[in-house]
Design a protein around this motif. Structure first.
Motif, PDB file in Angstrom:
ATOM      1  N   PRO A 233       1.025  -1.286   0.017  1.00 24.49           N
ATOM      2  CA  PRO A 233       0.061  -0.059  -0.004  1.00 24.49           C
ATOM      3  C   PRO A 233       1.021   1.163   0.122  1.00 24.49           C
ATOM      4  O   PRO A 233       0.269   2.434  -0.588  1.00 24.49           O
ATOM      5  CB  PRO A 233      -0.862  -0.158   1.116  1.00 24.49           C
ATOM      6  N   SER A 234       1.917   1.314   0.589  1.00 25.99           N
ATOM      7  CA  SER A 234       2.882   2.468   0.700  1.00 25.99           C
ATOM      8  C   SER A 234       3.747   2.548  -0.536  1.00 25.99           C
ATOM      9  O   SER A 234       4.511   3.750  -0.726  1.00 25.99           O
ATOM     10  CB  SER A 234       3.787   2.477   1.990  1.00 25.99           C
ATOM     11  N   TRP A 235       3.442   1.982  -1.660  1.00 25.12           N
ATOM     12  CA  TRP A 235       4.376   1.981  -2.846  1.00 25.12           C
ATOM     13  C   TRP A 235       4.060   3.204  -3.776  1.00 25.12           C
ATOM     14  O   TRP A 235       2.995   3.189  -4.555  1.00 25.12           O
ATOM     15  CB  TRP A 235       4.069   0.756  -3.602  1.00 25.12           C
ATOM     16  N   GLU A 236       4.884   4.315  -3.675  1.00 31.33           N
ATOM     17  CA  GLU A 236       4.513   5.547  -4.477  1.00 31.33           C
ATOM     18  C   GLU A 236       4.196   5.033  -6.029  1.00 31.33           C
ATOM     19  O   GLU A 236       3.551   5.866  -6.728  1.00 31.33           O
ATOM     20  CB  GLU A 236       5.680   6.355  -4.272  1.00 31.33           C
ATOM     21  N   ILE A 237       5.159   4.233  -6.541  1.00 32.24           N
ATOM     22  CA  ILE A 237       5.295   3.941  -8.061  1.00 32.24           C
ATOM     23  C   ILE A 237       3.723   3.637  -8.444  1.00 32.24           C
ATOM     24  O   ILE A 237       3.521   4.042  -9.429  1.00 32.24           O
ATOM     25  CB  ILE A 237       6.441   3.084  -8.386  1.00 32.24           C
ATOM     26  N   ALA A 259      -4.716  12.098  -3.813  1.00 26.02           N
ATOM     27  CA  ALA A 259      -5.091  12.662  -2.445  1.00 26.02           C
ATOM     28  C   ALA A 259      -5.334  11.484  -1.574  1.00 26.02           C
ATOM     29  O   ALA A 259      -4.920  11.843  -0.308  1.00 26.02           O
ATOM     30  CB  ALA A 259      -6.412  13.409  -2.692  1.00 26.02           C
ATOM     31  N   GLY A 260      -6.077  10.754  -1.903  1.00 21.81           N
ATOM     32  CA  GLY A 260      -6.165   9.505  -0.887  1.00 21.81           C
ATOM     33  C   GLY A 260      -4.958   8.778  -0.436  1.00 21.81           C
ATOM     34  O   GLY A 260      -4.616   8.596   0.700  1.00 21.81           O
ATOM     35  N   PHE A 261      -3.964   8.617  -1.323  1.00 23.33           N
ATOM     36  CA  PHE A 261      -2.613   8.090  -0.858  1.00 23.33           C
ATOM     37  C   PHE A 261      -1.913   9.046   0.099  1.00 23.33           C
ATOM     38  O   PHE A 261      -1.199   8.886   1.171  1.00 23.33           O
ATOM     39  CB  PHE A 261      -1.892   8.160  -2.204  1.00 23.33           C
ATOM     40  N   LEU A 262      -1.956  10.471  -0.206  1.00 20.04           N
ATOM     41  CA  LEU A 262      -1.474  11.470   0.699  1.00 20.04           C
ATOM     42  C   LEU A 262      -1.978  11.376   2.168  1.00 20.04           C
ATOM     43  O   LEU A 262      -1.301  11.986   2.964  1.00 20.04           O
ATOM     44  CB  LEU A 262      -1.219  12.974   0.095  1.00 20.04           C
ATOM     45  N   VAL A 271       4.753  11.779  -4.855  1.00 22.99           N
ATOM     46  CA  VAL A 271       3.316  11.763  -5.014  1.00 22.99           C
ATOM     47  C   VAL A 271       2.667  13.052  -5.018  1.00 22.99           C
ATOM     48  O   VAL A 271       1.832  13.331  -5.659  1.00 22.99           O
ATOM     49  CB  VAL A 271       2.512  10.764  -3.989  1.00 22.99           C
ATOM     50  N   ARG A 272       3.280  13.902  -4.153  1.00 20.82           N
ATOM     51  CA  ARG A 272       2.746  15.353  -3.771  1.00 20.82           C
ATOM     52  C   ARG A 272       3.009  16.234  -5.325  1.00 20.82           C
ATOM     53  O   ARG A 272       2.143  16.800  -5.780  1.00 20.82           O
ATOM     54  CB  ARG A 272       3.541  15.784  -2.878  1.00 20.82           C
ATOM     55  N   LEU A 273       4.220  15.994  -5.969  1.00 21.51           N
ATOM     56  CA  LEU A 273       4.472  16.417  -7.132  1.00 21.51           C
ATOM     57  C   LEU A 273       3.797  16.023  -8.416  1.00 21.51           C
ATOM     58  O   LEU A 273       3.243  16.774  -9.034  1.00 21.51           O
ATOM     59  CB  LEU A 273       5.897  16.351  -7.307  1.00 21.51           C
ATOM     60  N   ASN A 274       3.346  14.817  -8.391  1.00 24.15           N
ATOM     61  CA  ASN A 274       2.315  14.223  -9.210  1.00 24.15           C
ATOM     62  C   ASN A 274       0.746  14.825  -9.037  1.00 24.15           C
ATOM     63  O   ASN A 274       0.376  15.039 -10.232  1.00 24.15           O
ATOM     64  CB  ASN A 274       2.356  12.655  -9.429  1.00 24.15           C
ATOM     65  N   TYR A 275       0.500  15.028  -7.716  1.00 23.92           N
ATOM     66  CA  TYR A 275      -0.683  15.556  -7.363  1.00 23.92           C
ATOM     67  C   TYR A 275      -0.818  16.910  -8.136  1.00 23.92           C
ATOM     68  O   TYR A 275      -1.927  17.237  -8.752  1.00 23.92           O
ATOM     69  CB  TYR A 275      -0.977  15.460  -6.057  1.00 23.92           C
ATOM     70  N   ALA A 276       0.204  17.552  -7.874  1.00 25.25           N
ATOM     71  CA  ALA A 276       0.245  19.087  -8.208  1.00 25.25           C
ATOM     72  C   ALA A 276       0.058  19.022  -9.929  1.00 25.25           C
ATOM     73  O   ALA A 276      -0.673  19.966 -10.338  1.00 25.25           O
ATOM     74  CB  ALA A 276       1.477  19.752  -7.709  1.00 25.25           C
ATOM     75  N   ARG A 277       0.856  18.268 -10.489  1.00 19.96           N
ATOM     76  CA  ARG A 277       0.764  18.120 -11.926  1.00 19.96           C
ATOM     77  C   ARG A 277      -0.658  17.605 -12.378  1.00 19.96           C
ATOM     78  O   ARG A 277      -1.304  18.439 -13.451  1.00 19.96           O
ATOM     79  CB  ARG A 277       1.766  17.104 -12.519  1.00 19.96           C
ATOM     80  N   VAL A 278      -1.237  16.855 -11.817  1.00 21.09           N
ATOM     81  CA  VAL A 278      -2.695  16.406 -12.017  1.00 21.09           C
ATOM     82  C   VAL A 278      -3.705  17.489 -11.824  1.00 21.09           C
ATOM     83  O   VAL A 278      -4.747  17.943 -12.672  1.00 21.09           O
ATOM     84  CB  VAL A 278      -3.147  15.238 -11.276  1.00 21.09           C
ATOM     85  N   LEU A 279      -3.347  18.253 -10.733  1.00 20.73           N
ATOM     86  CA  LEU A 279      -4.312  19.402 -10.482  1.00 20.73           C
ATOM     87  C   LEU A 279      -4.212  20.397 -11.670  1.00 20.73           C
ATOM     88  O   LEU A 279      -5.228  21.060 -12.153  1.00 20.73           O
ATOM     89  CB  LEU A 279      -4.098  20.004  -9.180  1.00 20.73           C
ATOM     90  N   VAL A 280      -2.765  20.572 -12.193  1.00 22.98           N
ATOM     91  CA  VAL A 280      -2.630  21.696 -13.175  1.00 22.98           C
ATOM     92  C   VAL A 280      -3.457  21.046 -14.643  1.00 22.98           C
ATOM     93  O   VAL A 280      -3.934  21.745 -15.369  1.00 22.98           O
ATOM     94  CB  VAL A 280      -1.209  21.650 -13.487  1.00 22.98           C
TER      95      VAL A 280
END
Length: 586
Positions: A233-237, A259-262, A271-280
């Motif tokens: 469950p903690s696997w970022e990839i 967001a659920g992972f974070l 994951v935070r950086l990818n979350y920001a990319r998705v929001l963009v």
């Protein structure tokens, strides 16, 4: 003085290799030499036992015919007969069953571009040294290159079972290893077969997800990456890859997944950086801004995180965050400080602060950003109404032959931007007389010819470029798009753009071209699907113009107007967009 024999380096290597084949041969030779001594000589000191051969190497005598073949193969290679050299070494490898000889046969066969012979040699290499991971990998690569991917199974199975960590590492490299095979269905069958042996290994399910995605099996790809995440469950990839799959198929769901992972793992930087990319990408700019500010505070000394934040902020025109991020990198002595300076120049350009942009660009004197910085400096000079000064700056910028080509292309672009297309074409024609068949000049000549409706020049330049560079995705794309734009030769246009997409599947301008071709062919739904994907990936004025037109023709006029409004904000001066708005008058 006793004369010394001189051997070429490759020949000496062959002799050493041959000598290494048999310690017994050398020991026996010493013994024979002693037997030739005078019978009255005093008893010799007892000789040490003959050295043992290297582990896993054949124990055999170095014979004269064997040495002859070594020399024959090396001399043939030196004299340019690579095919003969490779065949000689393969025959020798089959006789000696020596892995070093087989490996040399592979090298020579690859150099001679004889894939079947290389594969034969690789099989001898692997059979003679079953523990060699390099031999296994070589056999896999050669089989994939020969489009015989399913024959790789026994080799891959051995690789995966070679040690405790081999399976986890091997499955994570599976996509790269099979990347040369265009048969995605066969790739998927193979990976599933291998993964079935590791039902509790997250990496095995991840590899299946990648192969399924490549084979366009969306349901299987999502199912398998979710199984991987359930096992770890903690696997970022796994979380990031699932979000990537969702982003293309169900926008909005990707952000929820990350967001659920974070919520569970708040310190996951990637994951935070990818979350920001998705929001963009979802155009949730306010949320993206908040997330970028949060990342900047949470990882305030992490150069890579700060750089990513700056680029994302720049993309959504949050210039304050972008500029602060890049200046922070310079304070931290970031390993690629010139990348930060270059971005600061771009930020100044976006705000039309041309002198400040030039100041930043002129701080870059070396490295990979130096040439682009000079090009953008010239552009900033021209934007101030000083075209002649900008052209003179480019001509005095110096550089190697290849860099001079790039500077000349930049000069032609300045002329096109000034609507001096005839002068730009003359400049490129003159350069091509001096360096005919230069790919960058041919491509720019085609783009310039289109501005003058010189479609004969456009087509001949792009076709010549494709002959010279059959992997040039943008050449196929430009020619296909030109046909679609003029509404001619549409089946050929589709084939050209399909080829471009196969070479560069994630280039959103090429995706846009495919949407435009489908629109011209009357497939409005297919066109809208492709154009929506292109628009999600890159909110460019031309892509927005095309998507809006297709939506308008589908009767979705409110959405078309909304897209056009966003496109105007993103690219207010885009020529295609302005022409489209004038035609439809929304």
């Amino acid at each position: 003085m006793t004369p010394r024999l001189r051997f070429p380096a490759a020949l000496l290597a062959a002799l050493l290799l041959a000598a290494g084949l048999s310690g017994v041969a050398r020991a026996q030779q010493l013994s024979d030499d002693d037997d030739d001594d005078d019978d009255d000589a005093p008893p010799a000191v007892v000789k040490p036992a003959p050295p043992k051969p290297p582990a896993k190497l054949p124990f055999q005598e170095l014979t004269a015919p064997m040495l002859y073949d070594f020399l024959l193969g090396e001399i043939a290679q030196q004299r340019g007969s690579a095919a003969f050299a490779a065949q000689t070494y393969l025959d020798l490898a089959k006789r000696t069953r020596d892995p070093r000889v087989a490996r040399r046969a592979v090298e020579l066969a690859n150099f001679a571009r004889m894939p079947e012979l290389a594969l034969d040699a690789a099989r001898v290499w692997q059979d003679s040294d079953p523990a060699s991971l390099q031999a296994l990998q070589t056999a896999v690569v050669l089989l994939v290159a020969s489009k015989r991917v399913e024959e790789t199974e026994p080799y891959l199975a051995k690789l995966l079972a070679s040690d405790a960590n081999a399976a986890a590492n091997g499955f994570m490299q599976m996509g790269r290893m099979l990347g040369g095979s265009p048969d995605t269905a066969a790739n998927l069958r193979l990976v599933r077969k291998l993964a079935d042996r590791y039902p509790k290994l997250p990496q095995a399910h991840f590899a299946v997800a990648q192969a399924a995605n490549a084979a366009n099996d969306d349901a299987l790809a999502l199912g398998e990456v979710r199984r991987a995440a359930a096992l770890q469950p903690s696997w970022e990839i796994a979380a990031i890859y699932e979000a990537q799959l969702l982003q293309r198929r169900a926008p909005g769901e990707a952000a929820k997944r990350l967001a659920g992972f974070l919520e569970k793992y708040p310190d996951s930087r990637d994951v935070r950086l990818n979350y920001a990319r998705v929001l963009v990408m979802d155009k949730r700019n306010a949320d993206a801004r908040a997330e970028l500010e949060s990342i900047g505070k949470r990882f305030d000394k992490d150069g890579d995180a700060i750089y990513a934040v700056g680029l994302l902020a720049f993309q959504i025109k949050e210039f304050g965050i972008a500029e602060a991020s890049m200046k922070r990198l310079i304070e931290l002595n970031y390993r690629d400080a010139n990348a930060a300076r270059y971005t600061l120049g771009q930020i100044a350009e976006e705000q039309k602060d041309w002198p400040r942009a030039i100041e930043w660009y002129k701080t870059i004197q070396r490295g990979e950003h130096a040439l682009p910085a000079r090009v953008r400096t010239a552009s900033a000079i021209a934007k101030q109404g000083k075209l002649d000064e900008a052209r003179a700056y480019l001509r005095n910028a110096g550089g190697t032959g290849e860099q001079q080509v790039q500077l000349l292309v930049a000069e032609s672009q300045l002329l096109r931007e000034a609507n001096m297309n005839k002068e730009a074409l003359e400049l490129l024609d003159g350069a091509l007389k001096q360096t005919p068949d230069q790919p960058d000049l041919l491509y720019d000549q085609a783009l310039t010819a289109e501005k003058l409706d010189r479609f004969d020049v456009l087509e001949s330049s792009l076709k010549r470029l494709i002959q010279l560079r059959p992997d040039h995705a943008h050449a196929y794309n430009a020619l296909g798009y030109s046909f679609a734009e003029r509404n001619i030769r549409l089946p050929e246009a589709k084939q050209l753009v399909e080829k471009a997409l196969a070479l560069s599947p994630d280039d959103f301008f090429i995706v846009d071209s495919m949407g435009w071709v489908l629109y011209r062919m009357g497939d409005l739904k297919g066109a809208a699907e492709q154009l929506r994907r292109a628009w999600r990936g890159r909110a460019d004025g031309e892509i927005g113009a095309h998507l809006g037109e297709v939506l308008w023709m589908l009767g979705e006029r409110d959405e078309a107007r909304s897209i056009w409004q966003e496109a105007q904000k993103a690219s207010p001066g885009n020529e295609t967009l302005q022409k489209t708005l004038k035609r439809f008058n929304p």
